[in-house]
Design a protein around this motif. Structure first.
Motif, PDB file in Angstrom:
ATOM      1  N   SER A  24      53.741  61.943 -21.101  1.00 22.21           N
ATOM      2  CA  SER A  24      55.128  61.482 -20.932  1.00 22.21           C
ATOM      3  C   SER A  24      55.781  62.120 -19.712  1.00 22.21           C
ATOM      4  N   ILE A  25      56.619  61.333 -19.070  1.00 19.52           N
ATOM      5  CA  ILE A  25      57.494  61.849 -18.009  1.00 19.52           C
ATOM      6  C   ILE A  25      58.926  61.573 -18.440  1.00 19.52           C
ATOM      7  N   GLU A  26      59.752  62.604 -18.335  1.00 19.07           N
ATOM      8  CA  GLU A  26      61.157  62.443 -18.717  1.00 19.07           C
ATOM      9  C   GLU A  26      61.934  61.942 -17.497  1.00 19.07           C
ATOM     10  N   SER A  27      62.689  60.879 -17.655  1.00 21.30           N
ATOM     11  CA  SER A  27      63.402  60.302 -16.515  1.00 21.30           C
ATOM     12  C   SER A  27      64.873  60.688 -16.551  1.00 21.30           C
TER      13      SER A  27
END
Lengths: 354, 255
Positions: free
Chosen positions: B66-69
């Motif tokens: 996951s990448i947090e935006s």
């Protein structure tokens, strides 16, 4: 411009040199939104990236563009965007995230006049924006400042290398003059080592738990630990990556400090000063962060006066004053916006100042 | 002999502290996403672009990369991920404020470009994490902390019908609105999520599901009352249904 790919040495604009160097550095993804004076970068990339079957998106805004870069970088890809001044302002939130996420974002910032919409003349008015940042929290961007079209190419290579080596957003800070000016450029081989991203990049959680690239740290203690670690990294960068050029500093009484395209006129002014019997020298920071403050401090023990020459209202002078720390007077020769002060103009002002 | 008929999906992390409010539908939505990831065997090739708001903690639950935006930018980050790694399964999980207010440009343009991305948007008619302010989906007349006498047209204008807007984008392959108020509707919601994921896998275009959800804390209701509200009030403005499905020849129409 497309001849760039076929030939090693060409006469080309700074913007094309940057774009071509990015291609040669292995940039896999370009995301951008047009703004003068750097639109040629996106134009060049739109054709070349598709030709090479690499990723290109005409983003709906600079907000989207820089966040697309973050997304691509989170997978370990070499990715970049390019923009200018007021539009780089729109990217500040994302740059803050990218430092916290520790992602190898590459941003080419080709400065124009400001504040606000300003104009499309060359400027160095975004020294603060690049080195101090407009985003929230404690962070640093690595900032490289080319002074020739050749350096536009060379430092683009370096920007990709340093961004990946330190997992930190890196800015190539050019200006409208460099972007639009034509000079001969030789595209060297990209010889920097490729950085192994496999320990952190998002690749799909195969045979392991899902990785999370995040900046959210709800507990103050966690944020403290993270920031201490981040600043250890910045210390390493400062120790290893500070780069500058010096001319005539061995015996100088007057030390000019100037970066980017402006430093070229200062170089000529140094010669003219010496012809008039004024012992002048110049230090040109190539990395604006990390800033060569240790070297400036050393030189300030030997010179009588330090003069920064900038195309803004005096921004870098603040960092120079901190480095000089009151040892000798620090003066400013500046032009608010436009072409850098001519060597003759600099000489006249120096004669006034001494 | 016993047969296992119910288990924790493999795509959920184990031993995680549950952080949503009691009665909130996020928990059900996250579980459905995990079940679909399992059933389509996507866990090992999935990359999630998380968002800001109550939805941010999804990466604490889903055991995927996951990448947090930043707020509103999940669709841009997902675009970056997908363009860099077209072989991965890329999805977002966002609230209505993230998707349809601050991130509306990113959402519409991702759909218009036909990005091979799947997006889940939780519509609970309020900004939940910040304490129940007026959002893009707040219903006319709804009282929130920033519409103390109810949403009126003069000051606030209309709520956005997200699934309909996304359906009108030509790059969209699937757009639906579902709810989680009954078991039957939860089953339909899961089918819609599956469809939105499958259109990406098949390379058909943008897949989208808007999920009508509850926020008992900020609505100041019990979970039952909250689901009553979903049925009696939200569904009048936000009508559940499939608004576009190019695999089933269902095209969006301007009305």
């Amino acid at each position: 411009m497309t001849q760039c790919l076929a030939e090693k040495k060409v006469l080309t604009k700074g913007n094309y040199a940057i774009a071509q160097a990015a291609i040669l550095a292995g940039c896999e993804c370009y995301f951008g939104y047009p703004i003068t004076p750097q639109s040629e970068i996106g134009e060049f990339m739109s054709g070349k990236m598709q030709e090479l079957n690499r990723a290109y998106v005409s983003a709906e805004s600079e907000l989207a563009a820089i966040n697309m870069v973050i997304g691509a970088c989170s997978t370990g890809a070499k990715a970049m965007t390019s923009s200018s001044s007021c539009a780089v302002s729109l990217m500040q939130e994302a740059l803050s995230y990218a430092t916290s996420d520790q992602l190898p974002v590459v941003l080419v910032s080709v400065m124009r006049g400001g504040p606000g919409l300003g104009n499309i003349y060359p400027s160095q008015g975004d020294y603060f924006q690049a080195t101090k940042g407009g985003g929230n929290g404690d962070y640093k961007l690595i900032v490289l400042a080319p002074s020739t079209v050749q350096e536009c190419a060379d430092l683009t290579y370096k920007a990709f290398y340093l961004a990946h080596k330190y997992k930190n957003p890196t800015v190539l800070l050019a200006d409208g003059l460099l972007g639009q000016m034509m000079e001969p450029v030789e595209f060297k081989d990209y010889t920097y080592p490729e950085i192994d991203n496999s320990s952190w990049a998002l690749t799909g959680a195969k045979g392991r738990d899902g990785r999370v690239i995040r900046s959210y740290a709800p507990l103050a203690e966690d944020q403290c630990v993270f920031l201490e670690k981040l600043y250890q990294k910045y210390k390493t960068i400062e120790e290893n990556e500070t780069e500058w050029e010096e001319i005539g500093t061995e015996d100088a009484d007057i030390l000019f400090i100037s970066f980017g395209s402006t430093s070229r006129n200062v170089k000529t002014a140094v010669k003219m000063c010496r012809e008039k019997g004024i012992k002048a020298g110049m230090l040109r920071p190539i990395t604006l962060y990390p800033f060569p403050n240790k070297r400036i401090k050393e030189l300030s023990e030997k010179v009588k006066k330090v003069i920064t020459v900038e195309v803004n209202m005096g921004q870098m002078i603040n960092d120079v004053k901190l480095a000089v720390n009151g040892k000798v007077p620090v003066e400013l020769i500046n032009k608010p916006v436009g072409a850098p002060p001519a060597p003759e103009e600099i000489l006249l002002k120096v004669e006034d100042l001494i | 002999m016993t047969t296992q008929v119910f288990k924790i999906p493999d795509s959920l992390r184990k031993d995680v502290k549950y952080s949503f409010c009691p009665g909130c539908d996020h928990g059900v939505a996250v579980r459905l996403v995990a079940e679909v990831l399992d059933e389509l065997n996507l866990k090992e090739k999935a990359i999630l672009a998380a968002s800001i708001g109550c939805s941010v903690t999804i990466y604490d639950f889903l055991n995927v990369d996951s990448i947090e935006s930043p707020h509103g930018r999940a669709m841009a980050e997902a675009t970056g991920v997908k363009r860099a790694r077209p072989d991965k399964f890329v999805f977002t999980y966002q609230g209505d404020g993230d998707f349809a207010s601050i991130g509306l440009a990113e959402s519409l343009h991702a759909a218009l470009r036909g990005e091979k991305i799947s997006a889940i948007c939780i519509n609970n008619t309020t900004y939940g994490m910040t304490g129940g302010q007026l959002g893009p989906t707040t219903l006319l007349g709804q009282v929130t902390t920033t519409s103390p006498t109810g949403r009126n047209l003069e000051y606030y204008g209309y709520p956005i019908k997200i699934a309909e807007h996304i359906a009108l984008c030509e790059g969209t392959a699937f757009s639906a609105r579902v709810s989680l108020d009954t078991v039957a509707n939860i089953r339909k919601a899961k089918e819609a999520i599956k469809k939105a994921f499958e259109v990406q896998i098949k390379g058909l275009g943008f897949g989208f599901v808007e999920i009508l959800s509850t926020c008992p804390t900020n609505w100041k209701m019990t979970p039952d009352q909250a689901h009553e509200r979903v049925r009696n009030e939200m569904m009048k403005t936000f009508v559940p249904g499939i608004y576009k499905d190019i695999t089933n020849n269902k095209q969006a129409v301007l009305v």
